[in-house]
Write a protein that holds these residues in place. Sequence first.
Motif, PDB file in Angstrom:
ATOM      1  N   PHE A 150       0.827  -1.197   0.000  1.00 35.24           N
ATOM      2  CA  PHE A 150       0.000   0.000   0.000  1.00 35.24           C
ATOM      3  C   PHE A 150       0.869   1.258   0.000  1.00 35.24           C
ATOM      4  CE2 PHE A 150      -2.092   3.184   2.831  1.00 35.24           C
ATOM      5  CZ  PHE A 150      -3.139   3.551   1.999  1.00 35.24           C
ATOM      6  N   TRP A 151       1.880   1.283   0.864  1.00 33.13           N
ATOM      7  CA  TRP A 151       2.748   2.454   0.948  1.00 33.13           C
ATOM      8  C   TRP A 151       3.665   2.575  -0.271  1.00 33.13           C
ATOM      9  CZ3 TRP A 151       2.444   6.731   3.537  1.00 33.13           C
ATOM     10  CH2 TRP A 151       1.697   6.768   4.719  1.00 33.13           C
ATOM     11  N   LEU A 152       4.121   1.454  -0.795  1.00 33.80           N
ATOM     12  CA  LEU A 152       4.933   1.514  -2.015  1.00 33.80           C
ATOM     13  C   LEU A 152       4.123   2.105  -3.170  1.00 33.80           C
ATOM     14  CD1 LEU A 152       6.908  -1.862  -1.891  1.00 33.80           C
ATOM     15  CD2 LEU A 152       7.869   0.444  -1.720  1.00 33.80           C
ATOM     16  N   ASP A 153       2.848   1.763  -3.245  1.00 35.14           N
ATOM     17  CA  ASP A 153       1.999   2.327  -4.290  1.00 35.14           C
ATOM     18  C   ASP A 153       1.800   3.828  -4.081  1.00 35.14           C
ATOM     19  OD1 ASP A 153       1.775  -0.059  -5.580  1.00 35.14           O
ATOM     20  OD2 ASP A 153      -0.195  -0.577  -4.757  1.00 35.14           O
ATOM     21  N   ILE A 154       1.810   4.265  -2.821  1.00 37.82           N
ATOM     22  CA  ILE A 154       1.684   5.700  -2.545  1.00 37.82           C
ATOM     23  C   ILE A 154       2.935   6.441  -2.980  1.00 37.82           C
ATOM     24  CG2 ILE A 154       1.594   7.425  -0.698  1.00 37.82           C
ATOM     25  CD1 ILE A 154      -0.347   5.614   0.794  1.00 37.82           C
ATOM     26  N   VAL A 155       4.119   5.968  -2.542  1.00 40.30           N
ATOM     27  CA  VAL A 155       5.349   6.710  -2.839  1.00 40.30           C
ATOM     28  C   VAL A 155       5.729   6.604  -4.312  1.00 40.30           C
ATOM     29  CG1 VAL A 155       6.205   6.470  -0.482  1.00 40.30           C
ATOM     30  CG2 VAL A 155       6.864   4.763  -2.186  1.00 40.30           C
ATOM     31  N   ASN A 156       5.311   5.504  -4.963  1.00 37.76           N
ATOM     32  CA  ASN A 156       5.577   5.377  -6.404  1.00 37.76           C
ATOM     33  C   ASN A 156       4.482   6.040  -7.236  1.00 37.76           C
ATOM     34  OD1 ASN A 156       7.968   3.878  -6.075  1.00 37.76           O
ATOM     35  ND2 ASN A 156       6.827   1.965  -5.893  1.00 37.76           N
ATOM     36  N   GLN A 157       3.486   6.615  -6.558  1.00 40.39           N
ATOM     37  CA  GLN A 157       2.387   7.353  -7.165  1.00 40.39           C
ATOM     38  C   GLN A 157       1.503   6.480  -8.053  1.00 40.39           C
ATOM     39  OE1 GLN A 157       3.304  11.494  -8.324  1.00 40.39           O
ATOM     40  NE2 GLN A 157       5.424  11.074  -7.763  1.00 40.39           N
ATOM     41  N   THR A 158       1.516   5.169  -7.779  1.00 40.97           N
ATOM     42  CA  THR A 158       0.515   4.300  -8.401  1.00 40.97           C
ATOM     43  C   THR A 158      -0.861   4.662  -7.856  1.00 40.97           C
ATOM     44  OG1 THR A 158       2.151   2.524  -8.563  1.00 40.97           O
ATOM     45  CG2 THR A 158      -0.155   1.900  -8.776  1.00 40.97           C
ATOM     46  N   ILE A 159      -0.891   4.999  -6.562  1.00 33.79           N
ATOM     47  CA  ILE A 159      -2.084   5.605  -5.964  1.00 33.79           C
ATOM     48  C   ILE A 159      -1.914   7.124  -6.082  1.00 33.79           C
ATOM     49  CG2 ILE A 159      -3.421   5.929  -3.853  1.00 33.79           C
ATOM     50  CD1 ILE A 159      -2.428   3.191  -2.929  1.00 33.79           C
ATOM     51  N   PRO A 160      -2.836   7.838  -6.709  1.00 34.90           N
ATOM     52  CA  PRO A 160      -2.688   9.290  -6.884  1.00 34.90           C
ATOM     53  C   PRO A 160      -2.482  10.009  -5.553  1.00 34.90           C
ATOM     54  CG  PRO A 160      -4.484   8.463  -8.245  1.00 34.90           C
ATOM     55  CD  PRO A 160      -4.060   7.322  -7.366  1.00 34.90           C
ATOM     56  N   GLY A 161      -1.738  11.112  -5.601  1.00 35.36           N
ATOM     57  CA  GLY A 161      -1.372  11.824  -4.390  1.00 35.36           C
ATOM     58  C   GLY A 161      -2.431  12.781  -3.899  1.00 35.36           C
ATOM     59  N   ASN A 162      -3.631  12.294  -3.656  1.00 30.72           N
ATOM     60  CA  ASN A 162      -4.658  13.124  -3.026  1.00 30.72           C
ATOM     61  C   ASN A 162      -5.361  12.305  -1.953  1.00 30.72           C
ATOM     62  OD1 ASN A 162      -7.309  11.930  -4.228  1.00 30.72           O
ATOM     63  ND2 ASN A 162      -6.033  12.306  -6.043  1.00 30.72           N
ATOM     64  N   ALA A 163      -5.915  12.991  -0.979  1.00 30.09           N
ATOM     65  CA  ALA A 163      -6.460  12.320   0.202  1.00 30.09           C
ATOM     66  C   ALA A 163      -7.577  11.346  -0.149  1.00 30.09           C
ATOM     67  CB  ALA A 163      -6.957  13.371   1.192  1.00 30.09           C
ATOM     68  N   GLU A 164      -8.440  11.728  -1.086  1.00 33.87           N
ATOM     69  CA  GLU A 164      -9.566  10.856  -1.439  1.00 33.87           C
ATOM     70  C   GLU A 164      -9.092   9.539  -2.056  1.00 33.87           C
ATOM     71  OE1 GLU A 164      -9.220  13.980  -2.319  1.00 33.87           O
ATOM     72  OE2 GLU A 164     -10.731  14.986  -1.071  1.00 33.87           O
ATOM     73  N   ALA A 165      -8.102   9.633  -2.965  1.00 30.09           N
ATOM     74  CA  ALA A 165      -7.600   8.419  -3.621  1.00 30.09           C
ATOM     75  C   ALA A 165      -6.928   7.490  -2.616  1.00 30.09           C
ATOM     76  CB  ALA A 165      -6.616   8.797  -4.728  1.00 30.09           C
ATOM     77  N   VAL A 166      -6.189   8.046  -1.681  1.00 26.72           N
ATOM     78  CA  VAL A 166      -5.514   7.219  -0.684  1.00 26.72           C
ATOM     79  C   VAL A 166      -6.529   6.535   0.219  1.00 26.72           C
ATOM     80  CG1 VAL A 166      -3.984   7.259   1.320  1.00 26.72           C
ATOM     81  CG2 VAL A 166      -3.373   8.550  -0.736  1.00 26.72           C
ATOM     82  N   MET A 167      -7.529   7.261   0.691  1.00 24.47           N
ATOM     83  CA  MET A 167      -8.557   6.667   1.544  1.00 24.47           C
ATOM     84  C   MET A 167      -9.324   5.580   0.793  1.00 24.47           C
ATOM     85  SD  MET A 167      -8.473   7.808   4.601  1.00 24.47           S
ATOM     86  CE  MET A 167     -10.052   7.124   5.102  1.00 24.47           C
ATOM     87  N   ARG A 168      -9.643   5.836  -0.477  1.00 23.01           N
ATOM     88  CA  ARG A 168     -10.372   4.854  -1.267  1.00 23.01           C
ATOM     89  C   ARG A 168      -9.547   3.571  -1.438  1.00 23.01           C
ATOM     90  NH1 ARG A 168     -11.743   8.027  -4.782  1.00 23.01           N
ATOM     91  NH2 ARG A 168     -10.088   7.721  -6.330  1.00 23.01           N
ATOM     92  N   ALA A 169      -8.216   3.720  -1.707  1.00 27.59           N
ATOM     93  CA  ALA A 169      -7.343   2.550  -1.859  1.00 27.59           C
ATOM     94  C   ALA A 169      -7.253   1.765  -0.557  1.00 27.59           C
ATOM     95  CB  ALA A 169      -5.961   2.991  -2.316  1.00 27.59           C
ATOM     96  N   ALA A 170      -7.205   2.471   0.580  1.00 22.94           N
ATOM     97  CA  ALA A 170      -7.141   1.797   1.871  1.00 22.94           C
ATOM     98  C   ALA A 170      -8.413   1.002   2.135  1.00 22.94           C
ATOM     99  CB  ALA A 170      -6.897   2.809   2.987  1.00 22.94           C
ATOM    100  N   GLU A 171      -9.556   1.579   1.808  1.00 23.27           N
ATOM    101  CA  GLU A 171     -10.829   0.880   2.009  1.00 23.27           C
ATOM    102  C   GLU A 171     -10.930  -0.348   1.112  1.00 23.27           C
ATOM    103  OE1 GLU A 171     -13.790   3.794   1.282  1.00 23.27           O
ATOM    104  OE2 GLU A 171     -13.326   4.976   3.092  1.00 23.27           O
ATOM    105  N   GLU A 172     -10.531  -0.207  -0.145  1.00 24.36           N
ATOM    106  CA  GLU A 172     -10.603  -1.340  -1.072  1.00 24.36           C
ATOM    107  C   GLU A 172      -9.715  -2.486  -0.631  1.00 24.36           C
ATOM    108  OE1 GLU A 172      -9.501   0.425  -4.746  1.00 24.36           O
ATOM    109  OE2 GLU A 172     -11.486   1.337  -5.116  1.00 24.36           O
TER     110      GLU A 172
END
Length: 545
Positions: A150-172
């Motif tokens: 999850f964190w690797l996807d954040i720092v590599n920007q596979t998960i977009p760098g906005n709060a909504e996208a991060v929360m949505r990825a965490a929930e999924e």
Amino acid sequence: MFQLLIVDDEVLAVDGVKSGVDWREVGISRVFAAYSVAQAKEMFERERIDILLCDIEMPQGTGLQLLEWVRERYPKTETIFLTCHADFAFAKQAIQLGSLDYVLKPVPFAELADVIRRAANKVRQENQLSEFTQYGKYWFQYQPLLVEKFWLDIVNQTIPGNAEAVMRAAEERKIPFAGEMKFIPVLIRVRRWHKVISLREEKIMEYAFRNSAEELLLPGRENGLLLSLGNGTMLALLDGDAESSREDKLKEACKAYIAFCHRYFYCDLSCYIGDGVRGHEMASMLLRLTELDRNNVAYDNRVFLLHELRMAAKQGVLPDMSVWAVMLREGAQEKVLAEAETYMEQQANAGRLSPELLHQFIQDFQQTLYYVLQTKGIQAHQLLSDSESMELSVRSVRSATDLIAWIRHAVVKAMTYATSIEQSQSVVNRVIFYIKQHITEDFSRDDIANSVFLNPDYLTRVFKKETGMSISDYLLKERLGIAQELLAKTDMPVSAVAAQIGYSNFSHFSRMFKKYTDLNPIDYRMKQQNKQAALEGRQSDNEKS
């Protein structure tokens, strides 16, 4: 009571360990055995394995490969390595800081019992931890590999760098995450190794490196997570509210980690502590820390705070290297090296050393060195094209330390060779040796010059001064001398003789042979055969009389 699995391809070794430890006394109720990685995986699927006691090297899969598999599927299992290699004492001490341990064969049973006892206590303590009571509490211990991805996807920007996208990825992904939580990032970068290590050692070092970082930077491991970013780089993420994340404590922990790695891992590294950010801000913070590392060409084995760091704020001035060129021509290489080191130290202390200044210095120094080599007839691209020289050259742009290492290597190698050139007889001898070794091949004057790293015209002058003839005349003399021997003493066809000394064109060979001996090859052979027959006749008459 806990269950333990012994994995070793040597049956006697397994039996010895089984009989050498009082398992009840160290908290083990059942002991299983496997003799390969495949058998071990089957055992994990059938039984609960709390502690894995595993040999590192086995013919059908290594202990490290098994550990990687276990970490993905059974993260609560504690692992202890066995090995007969004693050259990893430094790794042993590092691994002991983490959840793994490292025991040398033949196994000292008292030591093994202590290690297993500690592992059992660790499993017991972790089993007693309650479930999450609030966001952040033991957060990093929940599904560690899923959290790490999850964190690797954040720092590599596979998960977009906005709060909504991060929360949505965490929930999924069903990962507990609170958007308001803040994290302190620490970028850890190995800058260089002082010891050559094999690939097998490197894999062990990766685990040891990670475990020592987890122990020293993430106490208790419930307040942080460590990400491996590759190429000797790790990113530690610490709970911003934890006591261990206080700036003073974190800085001291990083200093201790650097000192430990410098001592036991034979390396230089740096730690960069960022500002506290929320999850969706981590990718941009990592980019800032990475940029700081790229710009850090002056300092090793230090801890840097993002809000304090101001690197190379002033513009540096390059030295006048024309004097260095004179010094190199006169053989004062140590003085040049000392001046280069002093310059780099002065620029670093004054805060002027930047990647741009380092690059400009490299360009000017290369120009100076190559000019000196040119005046001595040496081809720099040939002399410095070996793998060690090229590797040092590539690394020279990374830091002042790496630059000085390349300069010392290049200058010492160049000046040592230049000195040997001045003793021209040694060069002539090498040329003659090269010609004799390749006499049957098709090669040119340039090939010969390249073999001794010299300009062809310069080499010709040196060679003629020593031998009284040009290289091409010497080569022709040597080749036709061999041809004369073969024509006189063998029945080889003339075309085969020509090919034997590197002539593919028979007509050209015949012309050159006649020019050298005043006879064509066939006439020369007949003349030599007649001489030999006459000599044998005289010897026969003498024997009769």
